[in-house]
Scaffold this motif. Structure first.
Motif, PDB file in Angstrom:
ATOM      1  N   SER A  20       9.314  13.628  -4.882  1.00 46.69           N
ATOM      2  CA  SER A  20       9.949  12.730  -6.029  1.00 46.69           C
ATOM      3  C   SER A  20      11.020  12.130  -5.702  1.00 46.69           C
ATOM      4  CB  SER A  20      10.106  13.578  -7.300  1.00 46.69           C
ATOM      5  OG  SER A  20       8.797  13.964  -7.665  1.00 46.69           O
ATOM      6  N   ALA A  21      11.896  12.812  -4.876  1.00 47.94           N
ATOM      7  CA  ALA A  21      13.310  12.197  -4.363  1.00 47.94           C
ATOM      8  C   ALA A  21      12.837  11.011  -3.370  1.00 47.94           C
ATOM      9  CB  ALA A  21      14.205  13.296  -3.751  1.00 47.94           C
ATOM     10  N   LEU A  22      11.875  11.287  -2.464  1.00 51.77           N
ATOM     11  CA  LEU A  22      11.615  10.311  -1.507  1.00 51.77           C
ATOM     12  C   LEU A  22      11.165   9.075  -2.176  1.00 51.77           C
ATOM     13  CD1 LEU A  22      11.034   9.629   1.402  1.00 51.77           C
ATOM     14  CD2 LEU A  22       8.836  10.654   1.235  1.00 51.77           C
ATOM     15  N   ARG A  23      10.170   9.078  -3.179  1.00 48.57           N
ATOM     16  CA  ARG A  23       9.769   7.975  -3.789  1.00 48.57           C
ATOM     17  C   ARG A  23      11.046   7.327  -4.814  1.00 48.57           C
ATOM     18  NH1 ARG A  23       5.210  11.402  -4.830  1.00 48.57           N
ATOM     19  NH2 ARG A  23       6.233  12.159  -6.867  1.00 48.57           N
ATOM     20  N   ALA A  24      11.838   8.124  -5.165  1.00 48.08           N
ATOM     21  CA  ALA A  24      13.074   7.719  -5.936  1.00 48.08           C
ATOM     22  C   ALA A  24      13.844   6.854  -5.093  1.00 48.08           C
ATOM     23  CB  ALA A  24      13.667   8.602  -6.732  1.00 48.08           C
ATOM     24  N   TRP A  25      14.316   7.078  -3.989  1.00 48.45           N
ATOM     25  CA  TRP A  25      15.213   6.629  -3.150  1.00 48.45           C
ATOM     26  C   TRP A  25      14.641   5.581  -1.992  1.00 48.45           C
ATOM     27  CZ3 TRP A  25      20.181   6.485  -4.250  1.00 48.45           C
ATOM     28  CH2 TRP A  25      20.525   7.362  -5.095  1.00 48.45           C
ATOM     29  N   ARG A  26      13.469   5.826  -1.603  1.00 46.61           N
ATOM     30  CA  ARG A  26      12.834   5.424  -0.348  1.00 46.61           C
ATOM     31  C   ARG A  26      11.664   4.147  -0.560  1.00 46.61           C
ATOM     32  NH1 ARG A  26      17.028   5.847   3.023  1.00 46.61           N
ATOM     33  NH2 ARG A  26      17.881   7.979   3.327  1.00 46.61           N
ATOM     34  N   ILE A  27      11.006   4.517  -1.627  1.00 45.68           N
ATOM     35  CA  ILE A  27      10.021   3.887  -2.008  1.00 45.68           C
ATOM     36  C   ILE A  27       9.788   2.794  -3.144  1.00 45.68           C
ATOM     37  CG2 ILE A  27       7.305   3.768  -2.069  1.00 45.68           C
ATOM     38  CD1 ILE A  27       7.382   6.413  -0.668  1.00 45.68           C
ATOM     39  N   GLY A  28       9.607   1.638  -3.036  1.00 48.67           N
ATOM     40  CA  GLY A  28       9.620   0.768  -4.257  1.00 48.67           C
ATOM     41  C   GLY A  28       8.132   0.296  -4.554  1.00 48.67           C
ATOM     42  N   PHE A  29       7.672   0.415  -5.750  1.00 47.18           N
ATOM     43  CA  PHE A  29       6.281  -0.156  -6.070  1.00 47.18           C
ATOM     44  C   PHE A  29       6.161  -1.217  -6.940  1.00 47.18           C
ATOM     45  CE2 PHE A  29       6.269   4.595  -5.440  1.00 47.18           C
ATOM     46  CZ  PHE A  29       5.096   4.976  -4.699  1.00 47.18           C
ATOM     47  N   VAL A  30       5.329  -2.349  -6.706  1.00 46.13           N
ATOM     48  CA  VAL A  30       4.983  -3.206  -7.583  1.00 46.13           C
ATOM     49  C   VAL A  30       3.457  -3.245  -7.587  1.00 46.13           C
ATOM     50  CG1 VAL A  30       5.030  -5.648  -7.738  1.00 46.13           C
ATOM     51  CG2 VAL A  30       7.028  -4.527  -6.584  1.00 46.13           C
ATOM     52  N   PHE A  31       2.962  -3.376  -8.888  1.00 45.04           N
ATOM     53  CA  PHE A  31       1.538  -3.193  -9.236  1.00 45.04           C
ATOM     54  C   PHE A  31       0.929  -4.665  -9.783  1.00 45.04           C
ATOM     55  CE2 PHE A  31       3.090   1.057  -9.487  1.00 45.04           C
ATOM     56  CZ  PHE A  31       2.199   1.682  -8.619  1.00 45.04           C
ATOM     57  N   GLN A  32      -0.137  -4.885  -9.782  1.00 48.03           N
ATOM     58  CA  GLN A  32      -0.931  -5.847 -10.474  1.00 48.03           C
ATOM     59  C   GLN A  32      -0.493  -6.215 -11.932  1.00 48.03           C
ATOM     60  OE1 GLN A  32      -5.110  -6.485  -9.855  1.00 48.03           O
ATOM     61  NE2 GLN A  32      -5.355  -7.491 -11.599  1.00 48.03           N
ATOM     62  N   GLN A  33      -0.512  -5.067 -12.485  1.00 47.90           N
ATOM     63  CA  GLN A  33       0.081  -5.042 -14.024  1.00 47.90           C
ATOM     64  C   GLN A  33       1.508  -4.951 -13.871  1.00 47.90           C
ATOM     65  OE1 GLN A  33      -1.895  -5.933 -16.605  1.00 47.90           O
ATOM     66  NE2 GLN A  33      -3.672  -6.186 -14.989  1.00 47.90           N
ATOM     67  N   PHE A  34       2.364  -5.340 -14.765  1.00 47.88           N
ATOM     68  CA  PHE A  34       3.644  -5.216 -14.628  1.00 47.88           C
ATOM     69  C   PHE A  34       4.358  -3.875 -15.000  1.00 47.88           C
ATOM     70  CE2 PHE A  34       2.397  -9.670 -16.156  1.00 47.88           C
ATOM     71  CZ  PHE A  34       2.268 -10.235 -15.084  1.00 47.88           C
TER      72      PHE A  34
END
Length: 232
Positions: free
Chosen positions: A83-97
């Motif tokens: 969860s910490a890795l996703r919060a700090w290291r990974i950004g997500f952009v999806f087809q739906q906003f």
């Protein structure tokens, strides 16, 4: 390619979903993505793209092989560390906003930083800076219904970028947009890439893919080709 310095490093990664018969969504996939690259994961429906997204985003775990994201061996991390890795290291952009209705663009972006432990004041400050970066500095107090589709996707991009991630994952980012708005979002992603952001675009759209510097074609859970555009 160094597994420790790559943003993404997969070695022999497989993912099998049970069923009759079982589905091998990924089958021995190996690849590396270096800091600052812009890569398209391209393939038709059912090719393994969504599973790849979930593996890269640490939303799912591989059944076999090694997955390293920003130097971290995902298999060695507990759920809280993931969860910490996703919060700090990974950004997500999806087809739906996935923007919260009735909430300003500023707070939609600031809410993306909830799990970082920042104060509300700092989250809003960082959100404002990021919205200015995607040319929405004059829309910070607008709510989603007051924005165009392209502007809403820019808010979603800003939310993904607000934590200054090492990796931006964009899943069919133009799929819900008209051609003009879609082209503007792809232009924005190229600008972010030029500024040094590592970006992976998951898409079935070959028109989108052909604009990307590197294209990894996937079919039946395997990499069919890994091509880099020729430098002019």
């Amino acid at each position: 390619m160094n597994a420790q310095t790559s943003v993404v490093h997969l070695t022999g990664v497989s993912r099998l979903y049970p069923g009759h018969p079982p589905v091998r969504a990924l089958d021995g996939v190996s690849l590396s993505i270096e800091p600052g690259e812009m890569v398209g994961i391209v393939g038709p429906s059912g090719s393994g793209k969504s599973t790849m997204l979930n593996i890269l985003g640490t939303l799912d775990r591989a059944d076999s092989g090694v997955v390293r994201i920003d130097g971290h061996d995902v298999a060695e991390l507990a759920d809280r560390q993931l969860s910490a890795l996703r919060a700090w290291r990974i950004g997500f952009v999806f087809q739906q906003f996935f923007l919260s209705p009735g909430v300003s663009a500023l707070d939609n972006v600031a809410d993306g930083l909830l799990y970082t432990g920042m104060s509300l004041r700092k989250r809003r400050s960082q959100a404002r800076t990021t919205l200015e970066h995607v040319e929405l500095g004059d829309r910070t107090h607008h709510k989603p219904h007051e924005l165009s589709g392209g502007q809403r996707q820019r808010v979603a991009v800003a939310r993904a970028l607000a934590g200054r991630p090492s990796l931006l994952l964009a899943d069919e980012p133009t799929g819900a947009l008209d051609s003009t708005s879609g082209a503007a979002v792809i232009k924005l992603l190229h600008e972010l890439h030029d500024a040094g952001t590592t970006i992976v675009v998951i898409t079935h759209d070959h028109d989108v893919a052909k604009e990307l510097p590197r294209q990894i074609h996937i079919l039946d859970g395997k990499i069919e080709s890994d091509e880099r555009a020729r430098q002019p």
